[in-house]
Scaffold this motif. Structure first.
Motif, PDB file in Angstrom:
ATOM      1  N   ALA A 131      16.665   4.550   7.304  1.00 29.38           N
ATOM      2  CA  ALA A 131      15.395   4.117   6.430  1.00 29.38           C
ATOM      3  C   ALA A 131      15.603   5.438   5.068  1.00 29.38           C
ATOM      4  O   ALA A 131      16.743   6.606   5.257  1.00 29.38           O
ATOM      5  CB  ALA A 131      14.703   4.007   6.755  1.00 29.38           C
ATOM      6  N   ILE A 132      15.183   4.740   3.909  1.00 33.29           N
ATOM      7  CA  ILE A 132      15.410   4.789   3.077  1.00 33.29           C
ATOM      8  C   ILE A 132      13.856   4.764   2.085  1.00 33.29           C
ATOM      9  O   ILE A 132      13.249   4.360   2.605  1.00 33.29           O
ATOM     10  CB  ILE A 132      16.534   4.373   1.601  1.00 33.29           C
ATOM     11  N   TRP A 133      13.106   6.100   0.984  1.00 36.47           N
ATOM     12  CA  TRP A 133      11.871   5.492   0.254  1.00 36.47           C
ATOM     13  C   TRP A 133      12.023   5.986  -0.624  1.00 36.47           C
ATOM     14  O   TRP A 133      12.582   6.815  -1.442  1.00 36.47           O
ATOM     15  CB  TRP A 133      11.101   6.664   1.544  1.00 36.47           C
ATOM     16  N   GLN A 134      10.729   5.539  -1.153  1.00 37.36           N
ATOM     17  CA  GLN A 134      10.299   5.526  -2.745  1.00 37.36           C
ATOM     18  C   GLN A 134       8.309   5.232  -3.150  1.00 37.36           C
ATOM     19  O   GLN A 134       8.372   4.662  -2.223  1.00 37.36           O
ATOM     20  CB  GLN A 134      11.218   4.545  -3.441  1.00 37.36           C
ATOM     21  N   ASP A 135       8.966   6.337  -3.505  1.00 38.86           N
ATOM     22  CA  ASP A 135       7.199   6.361  -3.933  1.00 38.86           C
ATOM     23  C   ASP A 135       6.599   4.945  -5.476  1.00 38.86           C
ATOM     24  O   ASP A 135       7.741   5.415  -6.631  1.00 38.86           O
ATOM     25  CB  ASP A 135       6.254   7.627  -4.987  1.00 38.86           C
ATOM     26  N   TRP A 136       6.140   4.310  -5.038  1.00 38.80           N
ATOM     27  CA  TRP A 136       5.974   3.430  -6.060  1.00 38.80           C
ATOM     28  C   TRP A 136       4.476   3.097  -6.709  1.00 38.80           C
ATOM     29  O   TRP A 136       3.992   3.644  -5.714  1.00 38.80           O
ATOM     30  CB  TRP A 136       6.546   1.656  -6.271  1.00 38.80           C
ATOM     31  N   GLY A 137       3.968   2.982  -7.955  1.00 43.40           N
ATOM     32  CA  GLY A 137       3.012   2.860  -8.550  1.00 43.40           C
ATOM     33  C   GLY A 137       2.196   3.920  -9.762  1.00 43.40           C
ATOM     34  O   GLY A 137       3.383   5.043  -9.806  1.00 43.40           O
ATOM     35  N   PRO A 138       0.871   3.429 -10.852  1.00 40.53           N
ATOM     36  CA  PRO A 138       0.809   4.527 -11.706  1.00 40.53           C
ATOM     37  C   PRO A 138      -0.284   5.579 -10.882  1.00 40.53           C
ATOM     38  O   PRO A 138      -0.135   5.778  -9.919  1.00 40.53           O
ATOM     39  CB  PRO A 138      -0.108   3.455 -11.902  1.00 40.53           C
ATOM     40  N   GLU A 139       0.413   6.885 -11.830  1.00 42.31           N
ATOM     41  CA  GLU A 139      -0.600   8.091 -10.925  1.00 42.31           C
ATOM     42  C   GLU A 139      -0.950   8.194 -10.998  1.00 42.31           C
ATOM     43  O   GLU A 139      -2.301   7.037 -11.472  1.00 42.31           O
ATOM     44  CB  GLU A 139       0.018   8.520 -12.812  1.00 42.31           C
ATOM     45  N   GLY A 140      -2.020   8.636  -9.832  1.00 37.41           N
ATOM     46  CA  GLY A 140      -3.164   9.096  -8.965  1.00 37.41           C
ATOM     47  C   GLY A 140      -3.480   7.367  -7.895  1.00 37.41           C
ATOM     48  O   GLY A 140      -4.676   7.931  -7.015  1.00 37.41           O
ATOM     49  N   ALA A 141      -2.451   7.172  -7.435  1.00 40.04           N
ATOM     50  CA  ALA A 141      -2.199   5.556  -7.168  1.00 40.04           C
ATOM     51  C   ALA A 141      -1.057   5.022  -6.379  1.00 40.04           C
ATOM     52  O   ALA A 141      -0.472   3.972  -5.869  1.00 40.04           O
ATOM     53  CB  ALA A 141      -3.258   4.131  -7.151  1.00 40.04           C
ATOM     54  N   ARG A 142      -0.179   6.029  -6.627  1.00 45.20           N
ATOM     55  CA  ARG A 142       1.581   5.928  -6.331  1.00 45.20           C
ATOM     56  C   ARG A 142       1.399   6.013  -4.470  1.00 45.20           C
ATOM     57  O   ARG A 142       0.305   6.365  -3.249  1.00 45.20           O
ATOM     58  CB  ARG A 142       1.884   7.101  -6.393  1.00 45.20           C
TER      59      ARG A 142
END
Length: 221
Positions: A131-142
């Protein structure tokens, strides 16, 4: 492809199998009907250490304004992963393993009825799906999100579906996780003959709300 899977182990058993330190907020296990957009177990590596951590199954590209801003990306095709804007950087820098006991695939009969099959390792050991992964979302709610890498089905599964997850052997885990240098692209291939076995299961698993060990049990065709 991979649209649903099962994990019949507890988190500490998975942690031992992959020699990974478990995070504190792991999903409840066992779970015999793991569906897209839910939290799944993943194994990542950084700085010489492995971690068992939860991720949302459904990769979210960095340009999405919301998690539902575009298609639900639960799988990434091995043949095009490196060239896709959504996946290319993750394929090079953020690879992980999604542990599973087996996955479900569906085959349509002559009347168009979807008949489920359960696919597991012939040796009954846990699967390691690439699998592959990525963090997403605004700072504090990633949030961390992932997609399972798929490839052409091997000869044993092609009668059910033309795609299957990339299944990694233990000797290949360090290369896929980035612990053993470069060259992980060569791992994105169908698994060898005899590595996996499949059997028909009941149609109860067609429901996202279905649960329990019975979902994986073989039935007569």
């Amino acid at each position: 492809m991979c649209g649903r899977f099962a994990l019949a182990l507890l988190a500490d058993e998975v942690a031992r199998q992959f020699q990974a330190a478990p995070a504190n907020d792991l999903p409840d296990l066992p779970d015999y009907n793991i569906c897209p957009t839910t939290q799944v177990l993943t194994v990542t590596a950084a700085g010489g250490d492995r971690q068992l951590r939860p991720m949302r199954w459904g990769f979210v590209p960095h340009w999405y304004k919301t998690a539902t801003d575009g298609p639900l990306l639960i799988n990434a095709r091995a043949e095009t992963i490196a060239s896709k804007p959504a996946f290319g950087q993750a394929a090079r820098q953020r690879r992980c393993i999604v542990p599973a006991s087996g996955f479900y695939e569906w085959q349509k009969d002559a009347e168009g009825t979807r008949l489920p099959w359960y696919v597991h390792r012939s040796d009954r050991m846990p699967m390691a799906m690439a699998a592959i992964w990525q963090d997403w979302g605004p700072e504090g709610a990633r949030q961390s999100t992932c997609a399972i890498v798929t490839t052409q089905a091997n000869a044993g599964l092609a009668h059910i579906h033309h795609r299957m997850p990339v299944i990694l052997e233990p000797a290949d885990w360090p290369l896929w996780l980035g612990e053993a240098g470069h060259g992980a692209a060569r791992l994105m291939r169908p698994t060898g003959a005899g590595v996996v076995h499949c059997h028909r299961v009941g149609r109860a698993v067609n429901s996202n709300r279905a649960s329990g060990l019975d979902l994986t049990q073989p039935i007569e065709d």
